[in-house]
Design a protein around this motif. Sequence first.
Motif, PDB file in Angstrom:
ATOM      1  N   SER A 210       2.979  -6.932   1.934  1.00 39.02           N
ATOM      2  CA  SER A 210       3.491  -5.718   2.041  1.00 39.02           C
ATOM      3  C   SER A 210       2.869  -5.129   3.364  1.00 39.02           C
ATOM      4  O   SER A 210       2.576  -5.617   4.002  1.00 39.02           O
ATOM      5  CB  SER A 210       2.592  -4.775   0.776  1.00 39.02           C
ATOM      6  OG  SER A 210       3.270  -3.844   1.196  1.00 39.02           O
ATOM      7  N   ASP A 211       3.905  -4.563   3.417  1.00 39.44           N
ATOM      8  CA  ASP A 211       3.854  -4.101   4.767  1.00 39.44           C
ATOM      9  C   ASP A 211       3.406  -2.824   4.485  1.00 39.44           C
ATOM     10  O   ASP A 211       3.314  -1.811   4.226  1.00 39.44           O
ATOM     11  CB  ASP A 211       5.527  -3.418   5.143  1.00 39.44           C
ATOM     12  CG  ASP A 211       5.690  -2.409   6.379  1.00 39.44           C
ATOM     13  OD1 ASP A 211       4.778  -0.817   6.892  1.00 39.44           O
ATOM     14  OD2 ASP A 211       6.607  -3.106   7.655  1.00 39.44           O
ATOM     15  N   ASN A 214       4.481   1.236   3.700  1.00 39.67           N
ATOM     16  CA  ASN A 214       5.506   0.913   1.991  1.00 39.67           C
ATOM     17  C   ASN A 214       4.881   2.278   1.590  1.00 39.67           C
ATOM     18  O   ASN A 214       4.085   2.778   1.706  1.00 39.67           O
ATOM     19  CB  ASN A 214       5.178  -0.547   1.872  1.00 39.67           C
ATOM     20  CG  ASN A 214       5.898  -1.457   2.431  1.00 39.67           C
ATOM     21  OD1 ASN A 214       6.691  -1.234   3.130  1.00 39.67           O
ATOM     22  ND2 ASN A 214       5.333  -2.751   1.498  1.00 39.67           N
ATOM     23  N   LEU A 218       5.933   1.528  -3.755  1.00 41.29           N
ATOM     24  CA  LEU A 218       5.616  -0.053  -3.520  1.00 41.29           C
ATOM     25  C   LEU A 218       4.363   0.202  -4.462  1.00 41.29           C
ATOM     26  O   LEU A 218       3.441  -0.961  -4.103  1.00 41.29           O
ATOM     27  CB  LEU A 218       6.212  -0.536  -2.237  1.00 41.29           C
ATOM     28  CG  LEU A 218       7.712  -0.102  -2.308  1.00 41.29           C
ATOM     29  CD1 LEU A 218       8.513  -0.345  -0.497  1.00 41.29           C
ATOM     30  CD2 LEU A 218       8.813  -1.393  -2.832  1.00 41.29           C
ATOM     31  N   VAL A 266       9.233  -4.595   1.904  1.00 40.37           N
ATOM     32  CA  VAL A 266       9.967  -4.231   3.021  1.00 40.37           C
ATOM     33  C   VAL A 266      10.473  -2.888   2.232  1.00 40.37           C
ATOM     34  O   VAL A 266      11.283  -3.034   1.727  1.00 40.37           O
ATOM     35  CB  VAL A 266      10.072  -5.115   4.077  1.00 40.37           C
ATOM     36  CG1 VAL A 266       9.287  -6.180   4.381  1.00 40.37           C
ATOM     37  CG2 VAL A 266      11.216  -5.337   3.450  1.00 40.37           C
ATOM     38  N   GLU A 267      10.284  -1.944   3.403  1.00 39.03           N
ATOM     39  CA  GLU A 267      11.737  -1.274   3.063  1.00 39.03           C
ATOM     40  C   GLU A 267      13.138  -1.026   3.833  1.00 39.03           C
ATOM     41  O   GLU A 267      12.954  -2.289   5.640  1.00 39.03           O
ATOM     42  CB  GLU A 267      11.150   0.218   3.672  1.00 39.03           C
ATOM     43  CG  GLU A 267       9.465   0.680   2.669  1.00 39.03           C
ATOM     44  CD  GLU A 267       9.886   1.787   2.585  1.00 39.03           C
ATOM     45  OE1 GLU A 267       9.967   3.093   2.576  1.00 39.03           O
ATOM     46  OE2 GLU A 267       8.504   2.410   2.198  1.00 39.03           O
ATOM     47  N   TYR A 270      11.695   3.013   6.622  1.00 39.80           N
ATOM     48  CA  TYR A 270      10.764   3.517   6.651  1.00 39.80           C
ATOM     49  C   TYR A 270      11.069   5.276   6.831  1.00 39.80           C
ATOM     50  O   TYR A 270      11.073   5.540   7.968  1.00 39.80           O
ATOM     51  CB  TYR A 270       9.326   3.128   7.157  1.00 39.80           C
ATOM     52  CG  TYR A 270       8.992   1.393   6.942  1.00 39.80           C
ATOM     53  CD1 TYR A 270       8.600   1.091   6.046  1.00 39.80           C
ATOM     54  CD2 TYR A 270       9.844   0.626   7.596  1.00 39.80           C
ATOM     55  CE1 TYR A 270       8.267   0.082   5.955  1.00 39.80           C
ATOM     56  CE2 TYR A 270      10.103  -0.458   7.467  1.00 39.80           C
ATOM     57  CZ  TYR A 270       8.994  -1.104   5.719  1.00 39.80           C
ATOM     58  OH  TYR A 270       8.579  -2.814   5.774  1.00 39.80           O
TER      59      TYR A 270
END
Length: 512
Positions: A210-211, A214, A218, A266-267, A270
């Motif tokens: 995961s970023d 996020n 998420l 990811v998005e 952001y």
Amino acid sequence: MTESPATQPADGDVCQRAKNGLRPERNGSAKSLRRGHERRAERPRCPPGEGEEQEADAEEEGFVPLYQDFENFYTRNLYIRIRDNWNRPICSVPGAKMDLMERTSRDYNWTFDYTGRVVRDVINLGSYNYLGFAENTGPCADAASEVAAKYGVGVASTRQEIGNLDRHEEMEKLVAEFLGVESAMAFGMGFATNSMNIPALAGKGCLILSDELNHASLVLGTRLSGSTIRVFKHNNMQSLEKLLREAIVHGQPRTHRPWKKILIVVEGIYSMEGSVVRLPEVIALKKRYRAYLYLDEAHSIGALGPRGRGVVDYFGLDPCDVDVMMGTFTKSFGAAGGYIAGKRELIEYLRSHSHSAVYATSMSPPVVEQIITSMKCIMGEDGTKIGLERVQQLAVNTVYFRKRLRDMGFIIYGNQDSPVVPMMLYMPAKIGAFGREMLKRNIGVVVVGFPATPIIESRARFCLSAAHTRDVLDRALSVISEVGDLLQLKYFRHKIQPARPAARDAYEDVDN
């Protein structure tokens, strides 16, 4: 400051006086949250000036603090003082301009009273109305009104029972066509689209990468899944590839068995940084290491790309390279809810395994019609070019607004094509000052601080819209410059260089 004899408690008073009917505590919680009221009644009252800390410690014995010490300190000493900048009641459509209900506070923002006065024609720089479809006139509003007269407002059932309407089926087919994938399904809440569907896609023995920036939906979804979670640096492909390599080499902890599934989350855009995901590189890594990709396009769908198809359209990529395409209808489409799109097998699996699909009530028919009409408008299926013109107007407004802010000397974050424009305030004390000064000049803005951002990276976040005219933007920019001079927010000290006619990098993030 010491208390005068007139303000000191008398012998019969308790040491810590109640305020607004609740006794304040060190951890910020009210006594009504605790058990044992009878024990409190039997406890002897402490003499004035003594035993305050001992009483609090005794009452907290055996209980976990509701808030951490720093959170309690922040809430009492900073948030309450600037609380008037949030939760402002709006009494109009959130278009390019809006109307606000005026409110005042007599107890330093603990409570608010409404004056009955309406502040009209406030320029709206905060709503996610990217394409201007949040309106009460026009084809979308008319279509939603007709459907409400035919179907009513609520469905009162889930999709699997008797809440599956023909309009739901048409909407999902249209979403799949809009995105260029095989199938799609819709949900009534964007937040739940992430938090309730990720647990259906990953579980124990799976790895989620995961970023670090996020969205909370998420983060919640990954935690609820029970998967192992590892976080990579924001938009940093070296950090992501390092985690992928380690996952392939070492496998699961202790057993070292291969992971059942590796999911990259990811998005598209952001929401607090305004940055665009480096999607081509993410897809390349996903293919190289045989992982899956979950893309959240809540802010990018409709707002990016020459056809408004989101970040995939922005980079000219194949939608089939993204395994799970998620997005919301709450922003560019002026409606509510979210969707997940991809291969037909994926969608059929989620229809029977997703908690949002099985247990949640169906989407409201007028909301569904708003989505259908606005999406057809963007695709040009309404016989006009209004949708395409709005997509192009948003892109023009974004480039113009960002350039003007940079030229004024403000530090802004994000990709130059992102309609989410964070302008750095840095100091927490300037959050309230900026929001209030802007509202005094009839400009409504969103100011952001801890815990949404690091405490020393406070910012104002502008969201641009195709509904903003050049005159509206110029008026807003003039006020922003005036307030920036007043609060000394023009931190950029380097001389602004004229733009060179060189090919820009599609990944470039404009920051400090």
